[in-house]
Design a protein around this motif. Structure first.
Motif, mmCIF file in Angstrom:
data_model
loop_
_atom_site.group_PDB
_atom_site.id
_atom_site.type_symbol
_atom_site.label_atom_id
_atom_site.label_comp_id
_atom_site.label_asym_id
_atom_site.label_seq_id
_atom_site.Cartn_x
_atom_site.Cartn_y
_atom_site.Cartn_z
ATOM 1 N N UNK A 1 0.839 -1.024 -0.016
ATOM 2 C CA UNK A 1 0.185 0.068 0.027
ATOM 3 C C UNK A 1 0.951 1.173 0.035
ATOM 4 N N UNK A 2 1.907 1.261 0.532
ATOM 5 C CA UNK A 2 2.889 2.366 0.613
ATOM 6 C C UNK A 2 3.927 2.427 -0.360
ATOM 7 N N UNK A 3 3.956 1.533 -1.384
ATOM 8 C CA UNK A 3 4.978 1.420 -2.197
ATOM 9 C C UNK A 3 6.601 1.291 -1.937
ATOM 10 N N UNK A 4 6.538 0.546 -0.662
ATOM 11 C CA UNK A 4 7.846 0.695 -0.234
ATOM 12 C C UNK A 4 8.830 -0.959 -0.397
ATOM 13 N N UNK A 5 8.029 -1.730 -1.157
ATOM 14 C CA UNK A 5 8.587 -3.014 -1.491
ATOM 15 C C UNK A 5 8.343 -3.818 -0.443
ATOM 16 N N UNK A 6 7.721 -3.591 0.622
ATOM 17 C CA UNK A 6 7.530 -4.762 1.802
ATOM 18 C C UNK A 6 6.100 -4.997 1.554
ATOM 19 N N UNK A 7 5.815 -6.443 1.306
ATOM 20 C CA UNK A 7 4.398 -6.563 1.213
ATOM 21 C C UNK A 7 3.651 -7.001 2.419
ATOM 22 N N UNK A 8 2.206 -6.842 2.280
ATOM 23 C CA UNK A 8 1.220 -7.292 3.262
ATOM 24 C C UNK A 8 0.734 -8.478 2.567
ATOM 25 N N UNK A 9 0.595 -9.517 3.743
ATOM 26 C CA UNK A 9 0.062 -10.727 3.240
ATOM 27 C C UNK A 9 -1.234 -11.305 3.993
ATOM 28 N N UNK A 10 -2.184 -11.631 3.200
ATOM 29 C CA UNK A 10 -3.445 -12.227 3.748
ATOM 30 C C UNK A 10 -3.584 -13.378 3.201
ATOM 31 N N UNK A 11 -3.662 -14.639 4.021
ATOM 32 C CA UNK A 11 -3.749 -16.132 3.660
ATOM 33 C C UNK A 11 -5.200 -16.834 4.301
#
Length: 164
Positions: free
Chosen positions: A130-140
């Protein structure tokens, strides 16, 4: 011309502070919830369709084969609108899953059959940045179909970097 007395100023300050104390947390809570609605709503729709799909299939093919991360590149800090053909993979069509409006998450579906127990399992995943920093949020979300039982969604959801 009237001037405010010290008492009037202190009452105005107290009321203003009280309004901010209530409004700011509510605003932050609503902003947080709006960022989470896309992955939660779409994963819910995806797993609901996966369970419905499995109800009409034999055990060994309860869930469709894996579908790649779609779109292949996770949007970085923006919402994207996909060309319609991006959701034409056999699995997305089998699960009647597509996103037609601008979105900030990519989705993946994986399935496998345990050759020993014959349990068919799936994992539905949403990745976002969401903030474009290359670190992903993950939902499974996971589900399974045990031989002789109806398909089901397993309790709980894996979440990593909820709002990164």
């Amino acid at each position: 011309m009237s001037r405010w007395s010290a008492l009037e100023l202190s009452v105005a300050f107290a009321i203003g502070g009280s309004v901010l104390a209530v409004a700011v947390p509510a605003f932050i809570r609503n902003l947080h919830a709006s960022k989470l609605s896309e992955p939660l709503d779409n994963l819910d729709r995806l797993v609901t369709h996966a369970v419905a799909y499995a109800e009409s299939k034999p055990q060994d093919i309860s869930f469709p084969p894996a579908a790649p991360l779609t779109p292949a590149e996770v949007p970085r800090g923006v919402r994207v609108t996909d060309p319609p053909e991006i959701w034409e993979h056999l699995t997305w069509r089998s699960l009647d899953f597509r996103i037609e409006e601008p979105h900030a998450f990519s989705f993946k579906f994986e399935s496998e059959l345990d050759p020993v127990t014959r349990v068919m399992r799936f994992v539905a995943t949403a990745h976002g940045d969401l903030d474009g920093d290359g670190k992903l949020s993950t939902f499974q979300v996971r589900g399974e179909r045990v031989p002789g039982q109806p398909p089901r969604v397993l309790p709980g959801m894996f979440v990593d970097r909820e709002v990164e």
